[in-house]
Scaffold this motif. Sequence first.
Motif, PDB file in Angstrom:
ATOM      1  N   ILE A   5       3.643   1.872  -5.342  1.00  0.00           N
ATOM      2  CA  ILE A   5       3.195   3.005  -4.523  1.00  0.00           C
ATOM      3  C   ILE A   5       1.793   2.753  -3.999  1.00  0.00           C
ATOM      4  O   ILE A   5       1.500   2.961  -2.821  1.00  0.00           O
ATOM      5  CB  ILE A   5       3.164   4.303  -5.376  1.00  0.00           C
ATOM      6  CG1 ILE A   5       4.577   4.704  -5.776  1.00  0.00           C
ATOM      7  CG2 ILE A   5       2.443   5.430  -4.675  1.00  0.00           C
ATOM      8  CD1 ILE A   5       5.337   5.432  -4.721  1.00  0.00           C
ATOM      9  N   LEU A   6       0.940   2.283  -4.890  1.00  0.00           N
ATOM     10  CA  LEU A   6      -0.449   2.060  -4.498  1.00  0.00           C
ATOM     11  C   LEU A   6      -0.551   0.966  -3.428  1.00  0.00           C
ATOM     12  O   LEU A   6      -1.246   1.124  -2.426  1.00  0.00           O
ATOM     13  CB  LEU A   6      -1.282   1.703  -5.733  1.00  0.00           C
ATOM     14  CG  LEU A   6      -2.772   1.903  -5.606  1.00  0.00           C
ATOM     15  CD1 LEU A   6      -3.116   3.332  -5.207  1.00  0.00           C
ATOM     16  CD2 LEU A   6      -3.473   1.578  -6.930  1.00  0.00           C
ATOM     17  N   THR A   7       0.162  -0.125  -3.642  1.00  0.00           N
ATOM     18  CA  THR A   7       0.132  -1.214  -2.655  1.00  0.00           C
ATOM     19  C   THR A   7       0.594  -0.713  -1.292  1.00  0.00           C
ATOM     20  O   THR A   7      -0.018  -1.001  -0.255  1.00  0.00           O
ATOM     21  CB  THR A   7       1.068  -2.355  -3.092  1.00  0.00           C
ATOM     22  OG1 THR A   7       0.892  -2.555  -4.490  1.00  0.00           O
ATOM     23  CG2 THR A   7       0.780  -3.627  -2.351  1.00  0.00           C
ATOM     24  N   GLU A   8       1.680   0.054  -1.309  1.00  0.00           N
ATOM     25  CA  GLU A   8       2.229   0.566  -0.052  1.00  0.00           C
ATOM     26  C   GLU A   8       1.226   1.498   0.628  1.00  0.00           C
ATOM     27  O   GLU A   8       1.030   1.421   1.848  1.00  0.00           O
ATOM     28  CB  GLU A   8       3.504   1.343  -0.396  1.00  0.00           C
ATOM     29  CG  GLU A   8       4.602   1.224   0.622  1.00  0.00           C
ATOM     30  CD  GLU A   8       5.853   1.946   0.118  1.00  0.00           C
ATOM     31  OE1 GLU A   8       6.220   1.797  -1.074  1.00  0.00           O
ATOM     32  OE2 GLU A   8       6.449   2.695   0.918  1.00  0.00           O
ATOM     33  N   THR A   9       0.621   2.378  -0.158  1.00  0.00           N
ATOM     34  CA  THR A   9      -0.323   3.338   0.423  1.00  0.00           C
ATOM     35  C   THR A   9      -1.532   2.615   0.991  1.00  0.00           C
ATOM     36  O   THR A   9      -2.019   2.958   2.077  1.00  0.00           O
ATOM     37  CB  THR A   9      -0.779   4.369  -0.629  1.00  0.00           C
ATOM     38  OG1 THR A   9       0.355   4.806  -1.373  1.00  0.00           O
ATOM     39  CG2 THR A   9      -1.422   5.570   0.015  1.00  0.00           C
TER      40      THR A   9
ATOM     41  N   SER B 136      -1.643  -0.365   2.189  1.00  0.00           N
ATOM     42  CA  SER B 136      -1.334  -1.059   3.440  1.00  0.00           C
ATOM     43  C   SER B 136      -1.165  -0.066   4.593  1.00  0.00           C
ATOM     44  O   SER B 136      -1.548  -0.358   5.732  1.00  0.00           O
ATOM     45  CB  SER B 136      -0.152  -2.019   3.268  1.00  0.00           C
ATOM     46  OG  SER B 136       1.038  -1.376   3.568  1.00  0.00           O
ATOM     47  N   LEU B 137      -0.652   1.121   4.310  1.00  0.00           N
ATOM     48  CA  LEU B 137      -0.605   2.156   5.354  1.00  0.00           C
ATOM     49  C   LEU B 137      -2.018   2.563   5.779  1.00  0.00           C
ATOM     50  O   LEU B 137      -2.302   2.744   6.968  1.00  0.00           O
ATOM     51  CB  LEU B 137       0.144   3.395   4.849  1.00  0.00           C
ATOM     52  CG  LEU B 137       1.664   3.294   4.707  1.00  0.00           C
ATOM     53  CD1 LEU B 137       2.222   4.532   4.015  1.00  0.00           C
ATOM     54  CD2 LEU B 137       2.317   3.130   6.076  1.00  0.00           C
ATOM     55  N   ALA B 138      -2.895   2.681   4.795  1.00  0.00           N
ATOM     56  CA  ALA B 138      -4.276   3.071   5.100  1.00  0.00           C
ATOM     57  C   ALA B 138      -4.943   2.012   5.978  1.00  0.00           C
ATOM     58  O   ALA B 138      -5.666   2.335   6.921  1.00  0.00           O
ATOM     59  CB  ALA B 138      -5.066   3.279   3.814  1.00  0.00           C
ATOM     60  N   LYS B 139      -4.660   0.763   5.687  1.00  0.00           N
ATOM     61  CA  LYS B 139      -5.249  -0.314   6.485  1.00  0.00           C
ATOM     62  C   LYS B 139      -4.842  -0.191   7.951  1.00  0.00           C
ATOM     63  O   LYS B 139      -5.657  -0.367   8.855  1.00  0.00           O
ATOM     64  CB  LYS B 139      -4.823  -1.678   5.944  1.00  0.00           C
ATOM     65  CG  LYS B 139      -5.610  -2.090   4.718  1.00  0.00           C
ATOM     66  CD  LYS B 139      -5.225  -3.484   4.276  1.00  0.00           C
ATOM     67  CE  LYS B 139      -5.989  -3.859   3.026  1.00  0.00           C
ATOM     68  NZ  LYS B 139      -5.435  -5.042   2.367  1.00  0.00           N
TER      69      LYS B 139
ATOM     70  N   ARG C 269     -12.479   0.284   1.983  1.00  0.00           N
ATOM     71  CA  ARG C 269     -12.154   1.584   2.564  1.00  0.00           C
ATOM     72  C   ARG C 269     -10.708   1.959   2.303  1.00  0.00           C
ATOM     73  O   ARG C 269     -10.402   3.101   1.969  1.00  0.00           O
ATOM     74  CB  ARG C 269     -12.377   1.560   4.073  1.00  0.00           C
ATOM     75  CG  ARG C 269     -13.808   1.796   4.443  1.00  0.00           C
ATOM     76  CD  ARG C 269     -13.903   2.021   5.937  1.00  0.00           C
ATOM     77  NE  ARG C 269     -15.180   1.508   6.418  1.00  0.00           N
ATOM     78  CZ  ARG C 269     -15.519   1.459   7.698  1.00  0.00           C
ATOM     79  NH1 ARG C 269     -14.675   1.865   8.629  1.00  0.00           N
ATOM     80  NH2 ARG C 269     -16.690   0.995   8.055  1.00  0.00           N
ATOM     81  N   ALA C 270      -9.830   0.989   2.467  1.00  0.00           N
ATOM     82  CA  ALA C 270      -8.398   1.302   2.347  1.00  0.00           C
ATOM     83  C   ALA C 270      -8.079   1.802   0.944  1.00  0.00           C
ATOM     84  O   ALA C 270      -7.287   2.730   0.771  1.00  0.00           O
ATOM     85  CB  ALA C 270      -7.558   0.077   2.689  1.00  0.00           C
ATOM     86  N   SER C 271      -8.712   1.226  -0.063  1.00  0.00           N
ATOM     87  CA  SER C 271      -8.327   1.682  -1.398  1.00  0.00           C
ATOM     88  C   SER C 271      -8.890   3.073  -1.678  1.00  0.00           C
ATOM     89  O   SER C 271      -8.222   3.907  -2.306  1.00  0.00           O
ATOM     90  CB  SER C 271      -8.692   0.651  -2.470  1.00  0.00           C
ATOM     91  OG  SER C 271     -10.031   0.768  -2.804  1.00  0.00           O
ATOM     92  N   LYS C 272     -10.080   3.375  -1.151  1.00  0.00           N
ATOM     93  CA  LYS C 272     -10.605   4.739  -1.327  1.00  0.00           C
ATOM     94  C   LYS C 272      -9.761   5.769  -0.569  1.00  0.00           C
ATOM     95  O   LYS C 272      -9.556   6.889  -1.030  1.00  0.00           O
ATOM     96  CB  LYS C 272     -12.053   4.817  -0.850  1.00  0.00           C
ATOM     97  CG  LYS C 272     -13.025   4.227  -1.859  1.00  0.00           C
ATOM     98  CD  LYS C 272     -14.447   4.490  -1.462  1.00  0.00           C
ATOM     99  CE  LYS C 272     -15.392   3.735  -2.403  1.00  0.00           C
ATOM    100  NZ  LYS C 272     -16.768   3.790  -1.935  1.00  0.00           N
TER     101      LYS C 272
ATOM    102  N   ILE D 263       4.042   9.440   1.058  1.00  0.00           N
ATOM    103  CA  ILE D 263       2.769   8.762   1.311  1.00  0.00           C
ATOM    104  C   ILE D 263       2.464   8.589   2.795  1.00  0.00           C
ATOM    105  O   ILE D 263       1.321   8.550   3.178  1.00  0.00           O
ATOM    106  CB  ILE D 263       2.651   7.414   0.552  1.00  0.00           C
ATOM    107  CG1 ILE D 263       3.861   6.548   0.788  1.00  0.00           C
ATOM    108  CG2 ILE D 263       2.430   7.641  -0.918  1.00  0.00           C
ATOM    109  CD1 ILE D 263       3.718   5.187   0.158  1.00  0.00           C
ATOM    110  N   LYS D 264       3.500   8.502   3.614  1.00  0.00           N
ATOM    111  CA  LYS D 264       3.238   8.389   5.058  1.00  0.00           C
ATOM    112  C   LYS D 264       2.461   9.605   5.550  1.00  0.00           C
ATOM    113  O   LYS D 264       1.535   9.489   6.325  1.00  0.00           O
ATOM    114  CB  LYS D 264       4.553   8.258   5.818  1.00  0.00           C
ATOM    115  CG  LYS D 264       5.096   6.854   5.797  1.00  0.00           C
ATOM    116  CD  LYS D 264       5.921   6.540   7.044  1.00  0.00           C
ATOM    117  CE  LYS D 264       6.578   5.188   6.884  1.00  0.00           C
ATOM    118  NZ  LYS D 264       7.846   5.252   6.083  1.00  0.00           N
TER     119      LYS D 264
END
Length: 562
Positions: A385-389, A391-394, A412-415, A438-439
């Motif tokens: 879930i975290l990896t997917e989120t 990459s969406l944030a990126k 930034r993406a992880s925050k 998550i989308k």
Amino acid sequence: MKELVIKLLKKALKAKKVKIKEEQIDKLLEIPPNIELGDYAFPCFFLAEKFKESPEQVALDIREKIGTPPATDFEDIQTQGPYINFFFNRKSLAKKLVWNAINKKENFGKSKIGDKKKIIVEFSSPNIAKPFGIGHLRSTIIGNSIANLCEFQGFKVIRLNYLGDWGAQFGRLLVAYKKFGNEKELQKNPIEYMLNLYVKANKKQFDKLAAEEFKKLENGEKEEVMLWRTFKEYSQEEFNEMYQKLGIKFDQQLGESMYGKKMKETIKELKNKDLLKKSQGAQIVDLTKYGLGVCLIEKKDGATLYATRDLTSAIDRYKKYKFDRMIYEVGKEQELYFNQLFKILELMGYKWAEKCIHVIHGHYLDKDGRRFSTRKGKSVFMKDILTETISLAKKEIKKRSPKINESELEKRASKIAIAAIFYGDLKNNRKNNALFDIKKFVSFEGDTGPYIQYSYARASSIQRKAKNSQKFEVYDLENIEIELIKKLLEFPDIALKAYTFLNPSLIANYAYKISKLFNEFYHSCPVIGSKSEMFRLALVEAFRQIIKNCAHLLGFELLEEM
Ligand code: ARG
């Protein structure tokens, strides 16, 4: 500020021989639909009959009795037909807000009602030998926020994680490992390997063997204990990594496995207090007369159970901490179980049982309204879930800043991902089920964590462009400014309410409201270069501080640039 209005009204009504409690006035007070009609309105209909006058006349009479209030508090008090409308002195409000936020900073909104009393908040509490799943995410997010809310009110909080590292399931894992497992495979990808092994042994044909293995473990036999220890270490590593990524910290890590000998004492104590009963060879506490069914304490073969360990742990925790309150943040499916637990502690004569509470939460649901914990029959792992989120944030970030460098993007993406997930959960009343999408969570627009972060980043960018100065004058305020100021001033009350109801969604929803107001303000009131520049900068600073305090309570970080 509302209290001032209530006081004035109470006095005026008393002069008219109307006996009314403050709470009643509070209930009657309305917030006018637009601020041109004032900050509060008091409807006078209910008095018309008593005075045999029209409500309009009653309003005029009461207005007269109010007299002239101090100008520092009120700009005006007018009647509008059957209503008395109160206008605060908005310039004083503005000064009060800015003064508070800028001087008190991260302490703005805190109280001392906790008086350093101890609250244990137990949350997260995942089970070892399997991946950190989405099933324990809600407890992790909500429990963390509740701990923050308590701390904010001046309590001494002990954050506690209670690992599910004991129980019959380890008998199964031992069977599977001995039958099908090997060390090399285990080392390669320990967590998934353990999960697969467990699934292999989770069959009826292994029931008896598994029970025997668990018995050996409980008896402290060397080989079994060593294997179990290895399983635990691998899990611990994975969990710690996950907590670190999520920014979650604990003061103490306990485990169900810690109570070996002490459990025997608990069972003895239950026996001595005449609470145990034999039922089909097992030992139970019969709670049927309280409508709570029966609670299993010891199996026929002497093996202990979840409840045996929880009772022992609670007694131990009280000895150690003498807590004033102990919160268990655990899903609502364990409601009956916790009621049993607390009842048994009470029957054992522990007065502090009344200080224990089960704080429940609902399930995550997917877009189609189904339970989220399993997808296509497979568990959903937090790691994925975290990896997917992230990459969406990126993707979102790159849309806005195509030239951003890799390390800044990563940071930034992880925050953003964490804010997205935490806020996506916390905006819901915890007792209800919550959509997990998550989308949607990661969008920079709408009721989302990134939107909150974005509003803060905007405010920070104004601040960066400005010269610093503490001095300002308040000129006539625009309506949107007044609205923003009034909302920001509510923060201490909201924080207190969120603590009282152990309900972080009040903070989340509030953070969204002030972000929206801030964005409206930003669009309609120029800051830099305007006559009100200095005051508006201070207002922007007040917003930044309060939204930061909200984010802290919710457990995620903000970004200076987005
Ligand atoms: N590990 C348990 C589970 O996953 C939750 C533990 C809750 N806390 C407690 N003290 N029983 O179901």
